[in-house]
Design a protein around this motif. Structure first.
Motif, mmCIF file in Angstrom:
data_model
loop_
_atom_site.group_PDB
_atom_site.id
_atom_site.type_symbol
_atom_site.label_atom_id
_atom_site.label_comp_id
_atom_site.label_asym_id
_atom_site.label_seq_id
_atom_site.Cartn_x
_atom_site.Cartn_y
_atom_site.Cartn_z
ATOM 1 N N GLY A 43 1.271 -1.381 -0.160
ATOM 2 C CA GLY A 43 0.002 0.221 -0.152
ATOM 3 C C GLY A 43 1.188 0.891 -0.369
ATOM 4 N N PRO A 44 0.317 2.082 -0.044
ATOM 5 C CA PRO A 44 1.166 3.975 0.159
ATOM 6 C C PRO A 44 1.581 3.831 1.184
ATOM 7 C CG PRO A 44 -1.067 4.028 -0.579
ATOM 8 C CD PRO A 44 -0.883 2.434 0.022
ATOM 9 N N SER A 45 1.626 3.506 2.314
ATOM 10 C CA SER A 45 2.292 3.787 3.292
ATOM 11 C C SER A 45 3.654 2.648 3.290
ATOM 12 C CB SER A 45 1.451 3.547 4.777
ATOM 13 O OG SER A 45 0.826 2.424 4.754
ATOM 14 N N GLU A 46 3.299 1.646 3.399
ATOM 15 C CA GLU A 46 4.146 0.767 2.919
ATOM 16 C C GLU A 46 5.577 0.742 1.812
ATOM 17 O OE1 GLU A 46 2.596 -3.148 3.647
ATOM 18 O OE2 GLU A 46 2.014 -2.916 2.463
ATOM 19 N N ARG A 47 4.782 1.995 0.797
ATOM 20 C CA ARG A 47 5.481 1.983 -0.101
ATOM 21 C C ARG A 47 6.735 3.682 0.001
ATOM 22 N NH1 ARG A 47 1.878 0.543 -5.503
ATOM 23 N NH2 ARG A 47 2.632 -0.594 -5.830
ATOM 24 N N ARG A 48 6.122 4.002 0.692
ATOM 25 C CA ARG A 48 6.468 5.646 1.356
ATOM 26 C C ARG A 48 7.589 4.829 2.930
ATOM 27 N NH1 ARG A 48 2.149 8.047 1.139
ATOM 28 N NH2 ARG A 48 1.010 6.787 3.372
ATOM 29 N N GLU A 49 7.410 3.884 3.200
ATOM 30 C CA GLU A 49 8.517 3.625 4.100
ATOM 31 C C GLU A 49 9.496 2.433 3.300
ATOM 32 O OE1 GLU A 49 10.519 2.245 7.719
ATOM 33 O OE2 GLU A 49 8.878 3.617 7.668
ATOM 34 N N ILE A 50 9.691 1.774 2.329
ATOM 35 C CA ILE A 50 9.895 1.042 1.258
ATOM 36 C C ILE A 50 10.936 2.547 1.024
ATOM 37 C CG2 ILE A 50 10.696 0.734 -1.433
ATOM 38 C CD1 ILE A 50 8.199 -1.544 0.119
ATOM 39 N N GLU A 51 10.389 3.969 -0.068
ATOM 40 C CA GLU A 51 11.021 4.733 -0.317
ATOM 41 C C GLU A 51 12.014 5.775 0.585
ATOM 42 O OE1 GLU A 51 10.448 8.524 -2.677
ATOM 43 O OE2 GLU A 51 8.765 7.889 -1.448
ATOM 44 N N ARG A 52 11.320 5.525 1.753
ATOM 45 C CA ARG A 52 12.118 6.081 2.888
ATOM 46 C C ARG A 52 13.401 5.403 3.287
ATOM 47 N NH1 ARG A 52 13.337 5.712 8.085
ATOM 48 N NH2 ARG A 52 11.895 3.897 8.458
ATOM 49 N N LEU A 53 13.435 4.102 3.486
ATOM 50 C CA LEU A 53 14.829 3.259 3.892
ATOM 51 C C LEU A 53 15.829 3.483 2.406
ATOM 52 C CD1 LEU A 53 12.743 0.462 5.500
ATOM 53 C CD2 LEU A 53 14.695 1.485 6.787
ATOM 54 N N HIS A 54 14.790 2.914 1.023
ATOM 55 C CA HIS A 54 16.872 3.485 0.061
ATOM 56 C C HIS A 54 17.157 4.584 0.111
ATOM 57 C CE1 HIS A 54 17.540 2.546 -3.652
ATOM 58 N NE2 HIS A 54 16.680 3.605 -4.190
ATOM 59 N N ASN A 55 15.811 5.793 0.007
ATOM 60 C CA ASN A 55 16.914 6.513 0.274
ATOM 61 C C ASN A 55 17.867 7.414 1.817
ATOM 62 O OD1 ASN A 55 15.709 7.477 -2.334
ATOM 63 N ND2 ASN A 55 14.070 8.675 -1.018
ATOM 64 N N GLY A 56 18.000 5.992 2.414
ATOM 65 C CA GLY A 56 18.634 6.447 4.064
ATOM 66 C C GLY A 56 19.564 5.592 3.226
ATOM 67 N N GLY A 57 19.813 4.742 2.747
ATOM 68 C CA GLY A 57 20.946 4.124 2.034
ATOM 69 C C GLY A 57 20.863 2.578 2.655
ATOM 70 N N ALA A 58 19.783 1.933 2.763
ATOM 71 C CA ALA A 58 19.536 0.677 3.549
ATOM 72 C C ALA A 58 19.552 -0.503 2.261
ATOM 73 C CB ALA A 58 17.940 0.421 4.005
ATOM 74 N N PRO A 59 20.535 -1.418 2.314
ATOM 75 C CA PRO A 59 20.734 -2.370 0.788
ATOM 76 C C PRO A 59 18.896 -2.716 0.969
ATOM 77 C CG PRO A 59 21.795 -3.418 2.936
ATOM 78 C CD PRO A 59 21.214 -1.872 3.200
ATOM 79 N N ALA A 60 18.115 -3.464 0.049
ATOM 80 C CA ALA A 60 17.254 -4.252 -0.546
ATOM 81 C C ALA A 60 16.747 -5.380 0.042
ATOM 82 C CB ALA A 60 17.323 -4.384 -1.576
ATOM 83 N N ALA A 61 17.599 -6.262 0.474
ATOM 84 C CA ALA A 61 17.958 -7.708 1.673
ATOM 85 C C ALA A 61 17.199 -6.868 3.178
ATOM 86 C CB ALA A 61 18.968 -8.423 1.926
ATOM 87 N N VAL A 62 17.582 -5.621 4.066
ATOM 88 C CA VAL A 62 17.684 -4.791 5.060
ATOM 89 C C VAL A 62 16.025 -4.806 5.062
ATOM 90 C CG1 VAL A 62 17.953 -2.713 6.839
ATOM 91 C CG2 VAL A 62 19.564 -4.326 5.418
#
Length: 51
Positions: free
Chosen positions: A9-28
């Protein structure tokens, strides 16, 4: 016995985007989202939530 499809959902996608922009690897990100890393890679283009 097929796979159970799960949509982010939108909230989960925002969380994925936030973590990705923060430099978290896809596995994390996948671990936190409860999915596979390949799913995260497929979701990244869909996850842009705007400025």
């Amino acid at each position: 016995m097929g796979r159970k499809l799960r949509y982010f959902g939108p909230s989960e996608r925002r969380e994925i985007e936030r973590l990705h922009n923060g430099g978290a690897p896809a596995a994390v990100i996948a671990g936190k989202a409860g999915s596979h890393a390949a799913t995260i890679y497929r979701e990244l283009p869909n996850g842009y939530t705007g400025p």
